[in-house]
Design an enzyme around this catalytic site. Structure first.
Site, PDB file in Angstrom:
ATOM      1  N   SER A  95       0.844  -1.195   0.000  1.00 52.16           N
ATOM      2  CA  SER A  95       0.000   0.000   0.000  1.00 52.16           C
ATOM      3  C   SER A  95       0.886   1.255   0.000  1.00 52.16           C
ATOM      4  O   SER A  95       1.853   1.313  -0.770  1.00 52.16           O
ATOM      5  CB  SER A  95      -0.950  -0.081   1.197  1.00 52.16           C
ATOM      6  OG  SER A  95      -1.963   0.878   1.112  1.00 52.16           O
ATOM      7  N   ASP A 211      -9.642  -4.533  -5.614  1.00 49.27           N
ATOM      8  CA  ASP A 211      -8.924  -3.884  -4.512  1.00 49.27           C
ATOM      9  C   ASP A 211      -9.838  -2.962  -3.691  1.00 49.27           C
ATOM     10  O   ASP A 211      -9.807  -2.970  -2.470  1.00 49.27           O
ATOM     11  CB  ASP A 211      -7.743  -3.079  -5.082  1.00 49.27           C
ATOM     12  CG  ASP A 211      -6.866  -2.501  -4.007  1.00 49.27           C
ATOM     13  OD1 ASP A 211      -5.888  -3.159  -3.624  1.00 49.27           O
ATOM     14  OD2 ASP A 211      -7.163  -1.391  -3.520  1.00 49.27           O
ATOM     15  N   HIS A 266      -8.314  -4.721  -0.854  1.00 47.22           N
ATOM     16  CA  HIS A 266      -7.083  -4.033  -0.454  1.00 47.22           C
ATOM     17  C   HIS A 266      -6.527  -4.508   0.891  1.00 47.22           C
ATOM     18  O   HIS A 266      -5.319  -4.639   1.063  1.00 47.22           O
ATOM     19  CB  HIS A 266      -7.308  -2.525  -0.398  1.00 47.22           C
ATOM     20  CG  HIS A 266      -6.037  -1.758  -0.212  1.00 47.22           C
ATOM     21  ND1 HIS A 266      -5.051  -1.710  -1.175  1.00 47.22           N
ATOM     22  CD2 HIS A 266      -5.554  -1.062   0.849  1.00 47.22           C
ATOM     23  CE1 HIS A 266      -4.028  -1.003  -0.723  1.00 47.22           C
ATOM     24  NE2 HIS A 266      -4.311  -0.595   0.497  1.00 47.22           N
TER      25      HIS A 266
END
Ligand SMILES: *[C@@H]1O[C@H](CO)[C@@H](O)[C@H](O)[C@H]1NC(C)=O
Ligand SMILES: *[C@@H]1O[C@H](CO)[C@@H](O)[C@H](O)[C@H]1NC(C)=O
Ligand SMILES: *[C@@H]1O[C@H](CO)[C@@H](O)[C@H](O)[C@H]1NC(C)=O
Ligand SMILES: *[C@@H]1O[C@H](CO)[C@@H](O)[C@H](O)[C@H]1NC(C)=O
Length: 285
Positions: A95, A211, A266
């Site tokens: 990330s 995601d 995600h």
């Protein structure tokens, strides 16, 4: 007797001639090194003997400190780690951590990274409620540029990679991080940023359509919105066609790997053992 000895020596040589390179892990926004433990354990289980450094700086709220501050601080740690392992190290950022990691790769010429894996990171920027609402639930993506594209707004990491396709002039005027490391704006560092990137043996960009935080998800692979919010994939972007940071050169040398995995949210990438086994381990040697 002699045969046994020869076999023994042979095994000794085989065993000592191969060892996995150390791995450095950089966590995502609003979390810390704890969130990267599963990856760390799995690497050590499947690749015994691997030394894993799990960065514990800028955890929780301090992950909102500016990108340059984090790049320079964590970069010094990694330069020290790199100095201890002249054979090279591997780097994984998850990330926001993957965008910090890229800044380090491009900035520190005394860090020798073999493989850099970006695990669902907003490499081309972010324009969507996903990231925004993790941290600023009240803000609206259409108008948040008024905050982020200001001197004050640049004091937060998210502002440093907010890339509003409708306000590119303000992005270029105010953003102090993304347009620079992308060599979208020329600076004294432009050549270094590209040359350091080209020192990578391998660049692995992992992302996927489910995601739901990285917006557009293609940003994890340098794809992004054009001026009317249609996604233009990496190979049609100026950063690639003009080879501003070496993506095209890495690609032509088969050193760039794009991995697209559907069905992963995600917040699951770094928690999913199958992802580690299929997408990370094969690139760590
Ligand atoms: C890096 O190593 C040097 C020399 O050992 C030490 O003085 C310095 O504090 C270290 N820096 C970091 C960021 O760990
Ligand atoms: C790496 O380079 C930075 C400057 O770019 C310097 O400050 C740092 O001391 C160096 N670290 C090592 C371990 O050489
Ligand atoms: C964005 O891309 C779409 C699809 O290729 C195209 O129709 C549109 O005109 C482009 N918008 C701009 C502003 O370039
Ligand atoms: C884990 O990743 C696999 C793909 O490698 C995917 O099919 C699966 O749905 C993922 N599981 C979760 C809980 O995200």
């Amino acid at each position: 007797m002699e045969k046994v000895l020869v076999n023994f020596l042979f095994l000794l040589i085989v065993n000592s001639s191969f060892s996995y390179k150390p791995v450095v892990l950089i966590h995502g926004i609003m979390t810390g090194s704890g969130s990267m433990e599963m990856i760390s354990h799995r690497i050590q289980e499947k690749h015994p003997g691997t030394i894993v450094y799990n960065v514990n700086r800028f955890e929780g709220w301090s992950s909102l400190e500016t990108m340059w501050h984090q790049v320079l601080e964590i970069g010094l740690d990694i330069a020290n780690i790199s100095a201890k392992h002249p054979e090279g190290i591997n780097l994984i950022g998850y990330s926001q951590g993957g965008l910090i990691a890229r800044g380090i790769v491009q900035t520190f010429s005394n860090v020798s990274i073999d493989t850099f894996i970006s695990l669902s990171s907003p490499q081309a920027g972010q324009y969507g409620a996903g990231f925004l609402h993790l941290v600023f639930p009240g803000l609206v993506k259409d108008t948040v540029y008024e905050l982020f594209y200001s001197r004050v707004g640049q004091h937060t990491s998210v502002g440093n990679y907010w890339n509003d396709p409708y306000h590119q002039t303000l992005y270029e005027m105010y953003s102090v991080y993304l347009p620079y490391i992308n060599n979208h704006i020329k600076s004294a560092k432009t050549d270094d940023f590209k040359n350091n990137m080209l020192r990578l043996k391998r660049l692995v960009l992992i992302g996927g359509p489910d995601d739901n935080v990285i917006t557009p998800w293609q940003s994890s692979q340098f794809g992004y919105y054009n001026g009317s919010e249609a996604v233009v994939e990496m190979r049609a972007q100026d950063i690639y066609t003009e080879d501003r940071i070496g993506l095209q050169a890495l690609d032509k040398a088969n050193r760039l790997h794009l991995i697209t995995v559907p069905g992963v949210n995600h917040f699951s990438w770094h928690m999913n053992v199958t992802i580690v086994d299929d997408c990370l381990l094969p690139y760590l040697d």
